[in-house]
Design an enzyme around this catalytic site. Structure first.
Site, mmCIF file in Angstrom:
data_model
loop_
_atom_site.group_PDB
_atom_site.id
_atom_site.type_symbol
_atom_site.label_atom_id
_atom_site.label_comp_id
_atom_site.label_asym_id
_atom_site.label_seq_id
_atom_site.Cartn_x
_atom_site.Cartn_y
_atom_site.Cartn_z
ATOM 1 N N SER A 174 0.801 -1.224 0.000
ATOM 2 C CA SER A 174 0.000 0.000 0.000
ATOM 3 C C SER A 174 0.829 1.267 0.000
ATOM 4 C CB SER A 174 -0.944 -0.006 1.197
ATOM 5 O OG SER A 174 -0.228 -0.169 2.403
ATOM 6 N N HIS A 202 -5.567 -3.599 -2.230
ATOM 7 C CA HIS A 202 -5.314 -2.534 -3.217
ATOM 8 C C HIS A 202 -5.346 -3.050 -4.651
ATOM 9 C CE1 HIS A 202 -4.435 0.662 -0.357
ATOM 10 N NE2 HIS A 202 -3.967 -0.324 0.400
ATOM 11 N N LYS A 233 -12.163 0.310 -0.833
ATOM 12 C CA LYS A 233 -11.255 1.050 -1.715
ATOM 13 C C LYS A 233 -11.875 1.115 -3.114
ATOM 14 C CE LYS A 233 -7.490 -0.341 1.316
ATOM 15 N NZ LYS A 233 -7.614 0.760 2.268
HETATM 16 C C1 LIG Z 1 -3.202 -3.811 2.439
HETATM 17 C C2 LIG Z 1 -4.386 -3.425 3.279
HETATM 18 N N1 LIG Z 1 -5.081 -4.384 3.891
HETATM 19 C C3 LIG Z 1 -6.155 -4.102 4.640
HETATM 20 C C4 LIG Z 1 -6.573 -2.801 4.823
HETATM 21 C C5 LIG Z 1 -7.748 -2.512 5.691
HETATM 22 O O1 LIG Z 1 -8.891 -2.299 4.924
HETATM 23 P P1 LIG Z 1 -10.089 -1.405 5.483
HETATM 24 O O2 LIG Z 1 -9.702 0.021 5.268
HETATM 25 O O3 LIG Z 1 -11.260 -1.841 4.689
HETATM 26 O O4 LIG Z 1 -10.216 -1.708 6.934
HETATM 27 C C6 LIG Z 1 -5.889 -1.761 4.203
HETATM 28 C C7 LIG Z 1 -6.378 -0.374 4.380
HETATM 29 O O5 LIG Z 1 -5.723 0.583 4.371
HETATM 30 C C8 LIG Z 1 -4.758 -2.073 3.415
HETATM 31 O O6 LIG Z 1 -4.052 -1.109 2.829
#
Ligand SMILES: Cc1ncc(COP(=O)(O)O)c(C=O)c1O
Length: 399
Positions: A174, A202, A233
Site C-alpha cells: 500500500s 489494493h 477502496k
Molecule cells: C493492504 C491493506 N489491507 C487491509 C486494509 C484494511 O482495509 P479497510 O480500510 O477496509 O479496513 C488496508 C487499508 O488501508 C490495506 O491497505
C-alpha cells in the site's frame, strides 16, 4: 502523553485530522478551499457514483441504517447474503464471508487460523492489519523481504518443527504500489508445505483482466489458499471479505472473533458494494484508464531519478527521505491545489518518508500532468534525489 505528543511534534511526526468534504470529480473541500484529491483509495471513483449512492439510498429506505446486531444474531441481512454470493462468483471460489472492515478481516482471520504451534512468514512491508493479526495469533512470526524471495526460501528451510506454516503477504504494497512476487510465493509454499494468505486490498477492481486482483494478473489464483479483499477502496463502500472453499468459510463463521462479537456493517453498505462490484465488471475501462495514468506518471518520475517501482497500480510513492521533506512537499502541493498526505515513519521505514499519490479514474490527464510537473519541479531537487536508503529490517521502528 503530553510529553510524547510534544516529542512527536518536534520530530514532525504528529498526525492531525481535518474534516474533509468529498465533491464530485475527484475533488475535496477542506476549510472552505477546494483541492484535487490525490490521496484517496477510491481508485475507481465509485464512492460518489450516482448508481452506488442510489443503491445505498434504496436499501436504507427499505431496511434502515444500522444492522442492529452481529451476523450470528440478526445482523446478517439478505443483502449481505447476496453480496457474499456475488463475491464468491466474481472470485470463482466456493464461498465468501464479509467482515466489518478489511482490517477486521485480517486481524480476525489470521488470529483464528494460526496458533502457538504454528509459524507465520510475514513480508516486512505487510499492512498493519496483517501484522496485528499475526501478533494476535500467538504463532511464531518470521519476517522476510518479498523483494528478495530467496530470504523467504532461506527462512522456510530454517524454521522447522511447527505444526502449520503460513506465508502472509499483501499482493500490492500500500505504501509502495508494487506487486508481491506471488509466483515465487506459491511455488515456495508448495515446495516447503506452507499455506498462503494473500491480501488483495489494493488490487481488487484494479488488476487482472476481470479486476480480481494481482493473483488473477499473475495467473496464480487457484494456487493461493486464502485471499482477502476490501470493499472500502476500489469498490467504493465499506467492509472486508475473505474468499475460499465452503469449509474454510463455515469454520471462519464459527471462529473469527471480530465476526462473532461485532455488529455487521449496514445492509445499505452491502447494497452499495454490490453495485460497485457490478460496475467494476461492466466497466473495465475504469481500471484501464487508471493503469495508463499510473504507468505514465511512474515512468516520468523514474526517468527523473525517483526511486519507485514501475507497476501499473494507482499508488505512486514519491520518496523524499525525511519527515520534514515529506511535510514540505505536501505543503507546496497543497498551495498549488493538490491534496496529498505525508507518509512518515513508523508507517514506512525511517529514511523512506514520502508522499503517496493515489490516482483515480476521476483524474483527468491534465490534472495528472499538472501534479507531475509540480512534483518534478519541487521534489526532484538534487538533495532529495535517490535519497531512499535500503530497507533496514533490524531498525526497531521497522519491526
Ligand atoms: C493492504 C491493506 N489491507 C487491509 C486494509 C484494511 O482495509 P479497510 O480500510 O477496509 O479496513 C488496508 C487499508 O488501508 C490495506 O491497505
Amino acid at each position: 502523553m503530553a510529553d510524547q505528543l510534544a516529542d512527536i511534534q518536534e520530530r514532525q511526526l504528529l498526525r492531525k485530522r481535518q474534516p474533509v468534504e468529498r465533491l464530485p470529480g475527484g475533488r475535496i473541500r477542506v476549510d472552505g478551499v477546494e483541492y484535487h484529491d490525490l490521496s484517496s483509495n477510491d481508485y475507481l471513483d465509485l464512492a460518489l457514483d450516482p448508481r452506488v449512492r442510489q443503491a445505498a439510498i434504496d436499501d436504507i429506505e427499505q431496511n434502515g441504517w444500522g444492522a442492529g446486531a452481529s451476523p450470528l444474531i440478526t445482523g446478517y441481512s439478505p443483502r449481505h447474503a447476496e453480496l457474499e454470493a456475488a463475491i464468491a462468483r466474481f472470485e470463482s471460489t466456493e464461498a465468501s464471508i464479509l467482515f466489518p472492515s478489511g482490517y477486521a478481516s485480517n486481524l480476525g482471520t489470521l488470529s483464528a487460523l494460526a496458533g502457538p504451534n504454528d509459524v507465520l512468514f510475514s513480508d516486512a512491508r505487510n499492512h498493519a492489519s496483517l501484522i496485528d493479526g499475526c501478533r494476535l495469533s500467538k504463532a511464531t512470526v518470521v519476517i522476510f523481504d518479498g523483494r528478495r524471495p530467496e530470504t523467504l526460501e532461506a527462512e522456510l528451510s530454517r524454521q522447522v518443527g511447527f505444526e502449520r506454516r503460513f506465508i502472509v503477504s499483501d499482493s500490492v504494497f500500500s505504501m509502495d504500489g508494487d506487486i508481491a512476487p506471488l509466483g515465487d510465493i506459491v511455488s515456495l509454499a508448495r515446495r516447503y508445505d506452507a499455506l498462503t494468505y494473500i491480501d488483495e486490498a489494493h488490487a481488487t477492481g484494479i488488476l487482472g483482466s476481470n479486476g480480481r486482483g494481482a493473483a488473477e494478473l499473475l495467473g496464480v489464483e487457484s494456487l493461493i489458499d486464502i485471499r482477502m479483499g476490501t470493499l472500502s477502496k476500489a469498490l467504493g463502500s465499506m467492509g472486508g471479505f475473505v474468499v475460499g472453499d465452503q469449509t474454510l468459510i463455515d469454520w471462519l463463521v464459527n471462529r473469527v472473533r471480530p465476526y462473532i462479537f461485532s455488529t455487521a456493517f449496514p445492509s445499505a453498505a452491502a447494497a452499495a458494494a454490490l453495485k460497485g462490484l457490478e460496475i467494476i465488471q461492466a466497466e473495465p475501462q475504469r481500471r484501464q484508464c487508471i493503469s495508463i495514468l499510473a504507468m505514465n506518471m511512474k515512468t516520468s518520475l523514474q526517468r527523473e531519478g525517483f526511486d519507485i517501482h514501475p507497476s501499473s497500480t494507482p499508488i505512486v510513492p514519491v520518496i523524499v527521505g525525511t519527515p520534514q521533506c515529506a511535510v514540505g512537499l505536501v505543503d507546496i502541493l497543497r498551495r498549488k491545489g493538490f491534496w496529498t498526505r505525508p507518509i512518515r515513519q513508523p508507517t514506512v521505514p525511517a529514511g523512506t518518508d514520502r508522499i503517496r499519490i493515489s490516482l483515480s479514474a476521476s483524474h483527468s490527464t491534465q490534472t495528472v500532468e499538472s501534479v507531475l510537473a509540480e512534483v518534478l519541479h519541487h521534489g526532484s531537487a538534487r538533495s532529495l534525489r535517490g535519497s531512499s536508503p535500503k530497507f533496514d529490517a533490524d531498525h526497531p521502528e521497522n519491526r
